[in-house]
Structures are given as C-alpha cells and as structure tokens.
Scaffold this motif. Structure first.
Motif, PDB file in Angstrom:
ATOM      1  N   TYR A 284      -7.580  -4.374   2.855  1.00 14.40           N
ATOM      2  CA  TYR A 284      -7.072  -2.662   2.596  1.00 14.40           C
ATOM      3  C   TYR A 284      -8.049  -1.698   3.233  1.00 14.40           C
ATOM      4  O   TYR A 284      -7.669  -0.770   3.626  1.00 14.40           O
TER       5      TYR A 284
ATOM      6  N   ASP B  98       0.824  -1.171   0.120  1.00 15.05           N
ATOM      7  CA  ASP B  98      -0.020  -0.053   0.104  1.00 15.05           C
ATOM      8  C   ASP B  98       0.986   1.151   0.042  1.00 15.05           C
ATOM      9  O   ASP B  98       1.401   1.589   1.156  1.00 15.05           O
TER      10      ASP B  98
ATOM     11  N   ASN C 207      -9.162   1.218  -2.836  1.00 17.96           N
ATOM     12  CA  ASN C 207      -7.881   0.430  -2.909  1.00 17.96           C
ATOM     13  C   ASN C 207      -8.419  -1.070  -3.156  1.00 17.96           C
ATOM     14  O   ASN C 207      -7.942  -1.865  -4.050  1.00 17.96           O
TER      15      ASN C 207
ATOM     16  N   SER D 178      -0.147   4.212  -0.805  1.00 18.23           N
ATOM     17  CA  SER D 178      -0.972   5.350  -0.829  1.00 18.23           C
ATOM     18  C   SER D 178      -1.150   5.745   0.914  1.00 18.23           C
ATOM     19  O   SER D 178      -2.119   6.688   1.195  1.00 18.23           O
TER      20      SER D 178
ATOM     21  N   THR E 223      -2.530   1.440  -5.672  1.00 16.10           N
ATOM     22  CA  THR E 223      -2.093   2.249  -4.519  1.00 16.10           C
ATOM     23  C   THR E 223      -1.451   3.545  -4.754  1.00 16.10           C
ATOM     24  O   THR E 223      -1.244   4.598  -4.317  1.00 16.10           O
TER      25      THR E 223
END
Length: 339
Positions: free
Chosen positions: A240, A91, A133, A93, A148
């Motif tokens: 997520y 991830d 996501n 982000s 991401t």
C-alpha cells in the motif's frame, strides 16, 4: 520426501521457500503469452479502426503523443494498483489520493519552494495516505475495501476543504515547462518517459525480486506464505506504500499536464486502474498478474477514449464499450483459471 516431511525441513533450514525462484510452469507461461498476444491484437485492431475512421487525425504524431500522455497518469496509478490486487487486496482510494496530493502540492505555501517543493509534497502525501491504508489493513485488520473506501471519502473531503472548490493554478515555471513541446526528448513527452520508467521498475520489482515473489505468494495463499516465513502484514504495508507512491507520482504528472490542482482530479481513477489491471490478466482474487498486461490495458482504454472523441461519439457509448470489455476479460479469466 513427502510434502509433509519437506515443510518441516524447510522450516528447520531457516530459509523461506520464497527466497529462491519458483519452478517454471509451462502452462502458465503459455496462458501469459496468449493473453499478451490477445491484448496486442486488440490494441492493433483499435489502431486500425482509428486509422480507418479518422485517417487524417488519428495517426497524426500529435494525436499519438496525446494518447501516450493521457495514458501516463492513469498508467502510473495502475502499476501500483496491480501490485495491490496481485497480493489479494484492493485500493479504492487512488483517485482521492491523486486529488489530495495534487491540491496540497499546488498550494501557495508549497509553490514557494519551487519545483522540488511540488514534487516532494506530492510524493510525501501519496506515501502518507498509502501508509495509513497499509496500517489500517495490515495491522488494524480492517478489510481493504472498507479501509480504502474510508480513505476515498476522507481524501476527497480534505481536498475540497483545501481548495474550497476552486482551481489552484501552478505557477512554477519548471513544472509548467515540462508540459511544453520544448521539453520533449526525441519527440517523446516527459510524462511518457516517466510512465515508461515506472513501468520498467514495476516489471523488474514484480518479476526479478523477492519482493515480487512474496507479493504473489501473499495473494495466492496468505497462510501458506506466513508458514513459509513471510511477514504477511509487513508485506501488505509495503504494497500500500507502493500504491501511495505511484499516486503521488501520478499527481505530479497531472499537475504538469493540467497546470493546476483540483479536488476533482483523479475522478474514477480507481475504477479505470482496476479495469486496466483486470483486462491485463490480474486476478481479483490475487496470486497472479502482470505489469505488461496492465499497461496494455491502460493503452487499450486510452485508445478507445481517443477514437470516440475523434468521432464525436457520446461518452455513454464509451462507458458501455468499456463495461463490455471488462466483462469479456473476466469471462476469459474464469475460463483460463478453470483450465
């Protein structure tokens, strides 16, 4: 009974093999103990170095509280990141989600609803980004790195648009008071208490629930997990969502810590969280990881930053040291994996 005969028998029974605790593996347990003790040794060595180089300030109560408080925000993010990496994902982000949640939660319209409005907004924005996501990765079949990365760019852009590049000050007394010394519980800052609670909850979720076992199974071998009866896509969506939830909580903690929301909040959090998880023993390929190790990784990096700051050393040297630690951790991982 052979393995080929055992698999159909498990399928006929209608039960997932992941619904029962996996057999104990002494070798892995030994590796876990050695890794944890090694991390504790590194942390103890850093404390010793800090005490020697800055005896008057490093071990001061205020400085210890500062280290733990600074570790709390990135620590909460790292707990969520650890679950994602264990499942074989990534991830990129998380930093952008923290920034977006923090600025959205500190808009004038949101702050009109007071403490609850800020907390609710930060958490909902985090969950919303995590949902996007998860849907893109699990059901859209987009590679986690790309999905991401797109969220990183979009989140940063939206945060910039909301703030117009300006700092949004938090004005709600209930939020601001959480960062004051009067709010400390037995000398422990509220942010540290939240971090500890998230850590315990994450540890229990990973080690004492079917959700945790299924996360490890998906990361170890997604196809085998599917054949064992796990809905791999739904599991990834949940993971997520969990990462987004942790980002929302971290955004609220950052608002308390900084007293504001900025589009630059959470800068490079994704790299710090991944690095902390890696040196804590989480495999980037998935299938193995510990919450305890990740938290120790966060504390190690935060302590290093504090020591460098107290000794007026350049940020560049700090980044070089962090990079060296990451490389060393990966080399140790590859060696133990081969063994």
């Amino acid at each position: 009974m052979t393995q080929s005969a055992a698999a159909p028998a498990a399928e006929k029974s209608g039960k997932s093999t992941l619904d029962t605790p996996p057999p104990r593996r002494p070798a892995l347990g030994l590796h876990f103990d050695v890794r944890t003790l090694t991390l504790l040794g590194v942390l103890a060595a850093l404390i010793l170095i800090g005490g020697i180089t800055q005896p008057d300030s490093f071990l001061d109560t205020d400085n210890v509280q500062l280290i733990l408080t600074q570790a709390s925000v990135i620590g909460v993010v790292t707990v969520g990141m650890t679950f994602v990496i264990i499942s074989g994902g990534i991830d990129l982000s998380v930093g952008a989600i923290v920034a977006l949640a923090s600025v959205w939660a500190t808009t004038v319209a949101t702050q009109e609803y007071g403490f609850a409005g800020i907390l609710f907004t930060a958490v909902v924005i985090g969950l919303g980004c995590g949902l996007v996501n998860g849907l893109l990765i699990a059901y859209g079949r987009i590679v986690p790195f790309i999905a991401t990365l797109a969220m990183l760019a979009s989140g940063r852009g939206l945060a910039l648009q909301i703030t117009d590049g300006k700092t949004q000050m938090a004005t709600v007394d209930g939020v601001l008071k959480l960062g004051e010394r009067d709010a400390y519980v037995l000398g422990i800052p509220p942010l540290v208490i939240v971090f500890a609670a998230v850590t315990v909850a994450g540890w229990l979720l990973l080690n004492r629930t079917t959700f945790g076992r299924r996360s490890v199974a998906v990361g170890g071998n997604a196809e085998a997990a599917r054949l064992a009866g796990i809905d791999v896509r739904r599991q990834r969506l949940y993971l997520y969502l969990l990462s987004g939830l942790c980002c929302g909580i971290a955004a609220f903690l950052l608002i308390v810590l900084a007293g504001s929301g900025q589009n630059t909040n959470g800068n490079l959090y994704e790299l710090d969280a991944i690095a902390a998880a890696i040196i804590g023993g989480t495999l980037l390929t998935g299938g193995r990881g510990t919450i305890t190790g990740s938290v120790l990784g966060v504390l190690i990096f935060t302590t290093i930053q504090n020591i460098f700051a107290l000794n007026n050393l350049e940020t560049a040297v700090q980044q070089i040291a962090k990079g060296a630690i990451i490389v060393a951790a990966v080399l140790v991982q590859s060696r133990t994996t081969r063994d």
